[in-house]
Design an enzyme around this catalytic site. Structure first.
Site, PDB file in Angstrom:
ATOM      1  CG  ASP A 158      -2.291   0.550   0.912  1.00 39.77           C
ATOM      2  OD1 ASP A 158      -2.369   1.792   0.797  1.00 39.77           O
ATOM      3  OD2 ASP A 158      -3.265  -0.210   0.767  1.00 39.77           O
TER       4      ASP A 158
ATOM      5  CB  SER B 186      -9.727   0.419  -0.760  1.00 40.37           C
ATOM      6  OG  SER B 186      -8.693   0.921  -1.536  1.00 40.37           O
TER       7      SER B 186
ATOM      8  CG  HIS C 203      -5.561   3.286   1.350  1.00 43.62           C
ATOM      9  ND1 HIS C 203      -5.051   2.178   0.720  1.00 43.62           N
ATOM     10  CD2 HIS C 203      -6.819   3.442   0.868  1.00 43.62           C
ATOM     11  CE1 HIS C 203      -5.962   1.698  -0.118  1.00 43.62           C
ATOM     12  NE2 HIS C 203      -7.039   2.446  -0.047  1.00 43.62           N
TER      13      HIS C 203
END
Ligand SMILES: [Ca+2]
Ligand SMILES: [Ca+2]
Ligand SMILES: [Ca+2]
Length: 692
Positions: free
Chosen positions: A143, A450, A180
């Site tokens: 990521d 995601s 994230h």
């Protein structure tokens, strides 16, 4: 392109980068460059990727970069990522060993504890109750950044001893001011709390290549990526600039789950149409602008990608992607990522909110019409087409990865924003659908593909932990067989094989155990009452499973005698019959083989004893022998059996032929009459005599 003293190498420089060089020399405003900060450009430095003609040239290029005052940040295969003075770019492009100079490729993060509701939706809790929690599996979350991960170790993430953290960013900052990755890792942890986690971040294509090489070398089996590179795909050929990295992981046996993208409504596709013959595509009627309402507070830049059906690297058609403001002033144009690549990527930093219009202009066309595909990141265009919105995004279109669409965890309905297939070369995407909108300590509610993709990565890791020998295809086939079909019957371009559901936990396969084998499966003795004892027969004992076989053998009646009563591993024992006192008739006996650690113990070998009044006939004898004599050698044909090297003597005459056998004890000699066409077979110290 204005000529400059250094412009002779411009054909090896990506258009967007070449424009920056010219702008820098002329003191004009510099365009937005991926993976470059405005202040870096203002200071006269630029981050580029130098593509070498061959990986062996990388050293020379590295030396040249340093000699020109630059710094190499990362190397992957034939790619050199370097931070160099803008003025040195032309000189670097002039090197014979440099085939192409471009900006680094960067992805978009497909983002839209507490335990994710997805755990129950897909039924992972039943697997947890059965003790399947991902133990023994290495799963990687690749990521942009893992901000705040440390305070979640041992609660929303595994304890520190099961988390390997590695940054491939040029500054080695694992947090990268980005949460994230942390949110994605939380979901995987909810599904496989006992797996080993790899948290790995990167920013550019070169850094991603290095990260995947690292994960392959670590023996990682599952990868999740909740991002996509835009405009790198060669969608009509089912490949792209990132595909070699994904394929390398697949070839290493890795199951790679990827978010299919959140671009369902940010897409247009169609066929070039120019009824008024001015070179610009007409989207609808006389409307030549794909209108975008842009809020500068919400999006920092307009990012749009155009691709068309053509050969990648050898494009024969040429289209431009242009951005105009509402006063019809041209503000930006898309550029090539590589020479001859049938796509244009447009990046325009937005300072003023308002209406903008994307236009497509045909420059070169050998065909009157072409199939076109446009994606706009985070902005819904005036005309949008769900179908095919997976576009040119990588790895979403990859045949080597499994892409995942998003469903509302409460209703199982597909999200509007979830990208749809098919791919331009006609494959179904996504491969699966999984819930999003789930609870998460990092994002409270986590929307977007995601959040869906890590549910599939986690489900795959659960399967892998009970079926360690399964590869990516076997895991995917299993997940597809359990998935709940949604939308159109069967696999479709919204849900793939369906919404992920694990169903009944797979039973753990027991490790291979000791298994007693015996050959033949039964024995038969035929003898004449008060006559000579029948010849002894052989019984082979072996282990058909794993581990060590420690056996004991016992006959059920006194008349049956064994040459050995116990042993370890494979053995041949001689079984003989004491016929003293046996009157004519049929008797049942048996040999029992026992092994304490064998799963099939005890094993019983029946022994049938037939005592006749007259001479017995019709036996297949197996004898321990030291010598065999053929009374009439010319009656026999000799051959060697290729499967085991045994020598086969066949009676080729029309009548029975006598043989004389000396048994292994060296003193017993027996004579047998072997019928016509029957054989005598010698295997080592065993002789098989066919009297049937
Ligand atoms: Ca037109
Ligand atoms: Ca319009
Ligand atoms: Ca379906």
């Amino acid at each position: 392109m204005p000529t400059s003293p250094q412009a002779q190498n411009v054909q090896k420089i990506q258009e967007l980068l070449a424009e920056s060089l010219t702008a820098f020399e002329s003191g004009l405003e510099l365009p937005t460059l991926p993976a470059n900060k405005p202040e870096e450009l203002k200071a006269g430095k630029v981050r580029v990727v130098l593509e070498a003609t061959h990986a062996s040239e990388v050293r020379n290029i590295q030396a040249r970069v340093e000699a020109l005052g630059g710094r190499v940040e990362a190397v992957y295969d034939n790619l050199v990522q370097a931070f160099v003075p803008i003025k040195s770019v032309n000189a670097l492009a002039g090197m014979g060993s440099v085939s192409w100079v471009r900006t680094p490729l960067v992805p978009v993060w497909e983002q839209g504890s507490t335990v994710s509701e997805g755990v129950r939706v897909i039924g992972a809790n039943l697997w947890h109750e059965a003790g399947i929690k991902g133990q023994g599996v290495k799963v990687a979350i690749v990521d942009g950044g893992f901000k705040g991960y440390q305070r979640l170790l041992g609660s929303e993430l595994p304890p520190a001893d099961r988390v390997i953290v590695r940054s491939f960013n040029r500054d080695e900052d694992i947090e990268a001011d980005e949460r994230h990755g942390t949110a994605v890792a939380e979901i995987v942890y909810d599904l496989v709390p006992e797996a080993t986690f790899y948290l790995v971040n990167f920013d550019t294509d070169v850094e991603l290549g290095r990260a995947i090489d690292f994960l392959i070398s670590e023996g990682v089996q599952i990868i999740n990526t909740s991002f996509n590179f835009f405009g790198t795909g060669c969608p009509w050929e089912g490949t792209g600039l990132i595909e070699p990295i994904v394929k390398k992981a697949r070839d290493a046996g890795i199951f790679w789950a990827v978010s299919v993208g959140n671009h369902g409504t940010e897409h247009w596709q169609g066929i070039f149409d120019d009824p008024n013959k001015n070179g610009f595509h007409n989207f609808l009627g006389d409307d030549e602008g794909l209108t975008l309402d842009v809020d500068a507070d919400e999006v920092g830049a307009v990012i749009a990608v155009l691709s068309w059906e053509d050969k990648c690297g050898k494009a024969t058609e040429n289209y431009e992607l242009l951005l105009f403001d509402d006063a019809d002033r041209r503000r930006a144009s898309g550029s090539q990522l590589r020479a001859g690549w049938p796509s244009r990527v447009l990046v325009f930093t937005v300072r003023d909110s308002g209406r903008y219009h994307l236009k497509i202009r045909q420059r070169t066309a050998t065909r009157p019409t072409a199939k076109l595909d446009v994606s706009v990141i985070d902005i819904e265009p005036e005309y949008s087409v769900f179908e095919g919105s997976v576009g040119a995004f990588e790895p979403a279109i990859s045949p080597s990865a499994f892409s995942v669409g998003a469903t509302d965890f409460r209703t199982d309905a597909a999200r509007r924003y979830s990208s749809r297939g098919p791919t331009k070369d006609g494959r179904i995407k996504p491969d699966f659908a999984a819930p999003d909108g789930v609870r998460n300590t990092t994002f409270r509610q986590f929307f977007g593909t995601s959040a869906s993709s890590p549910h599939v990565a986690g489900a795959a890791a659960l399967v892998k932990s009970v079926r360690p020998n399964w590869g990516p295809k076997e895991i995917a086939d299993f997940l597809a067989s359990r998935a709940i079909d949604r939308g159109d019957d069967g696999p479709d371009n919204t849900y793939g094989a369906g919404r992920i559901a694990l169903g009944e936990p797979l039973k753990e396969e027991k490790p291979a155990e000791v298994t007693i084998g015996a050959f033949p499966e039964k024995l038969k003795f035929v003898a004449q009452a008060n006559g000579p004892a029948p010849v002894p027969q052989l019984l082979e004992i072996a282990n058909l499973g794993a581990g060590e076989l420690v056996w004991t053998a016992q006959a059920q009646t006194d008349s049956v005698k064994l040459s050995a009563a116990q042993g370890v591993g494979r053995a041949l024992i001689q079984v003989s019959l004491d016929i003293a006192g046996l009157a004519a008739g049929t008797y049942e006996s048996a040999i029992t083989i026992t092994a304490e650690n064998a799963q099939n113990s005890p094993l019983t070998i029946p022994v049938e004893i037939q005592i006749t009044e007259g001479t017995p006939v019709g036996e297949l004898l197996s004898l321990f022998f030291s010598k065999v004599e053929f009374v009439t050698p010319a009656a026999w044909a000799r051959s060697e059996r290729s499967s085991d090297g045994c020598l086969v003597y066949t009676n080729n005459s029309a009548e029975a032929q006598r043989i004389r056998v000396t048994l292994a004890d060296g003193s017993t000699v027996s004579e047998y009459d072997v019928p016509a066409s029957k054989a005598v077979t010698a295997c080592g110290d065993i002789l098989y005599v066919d009297l049937r």
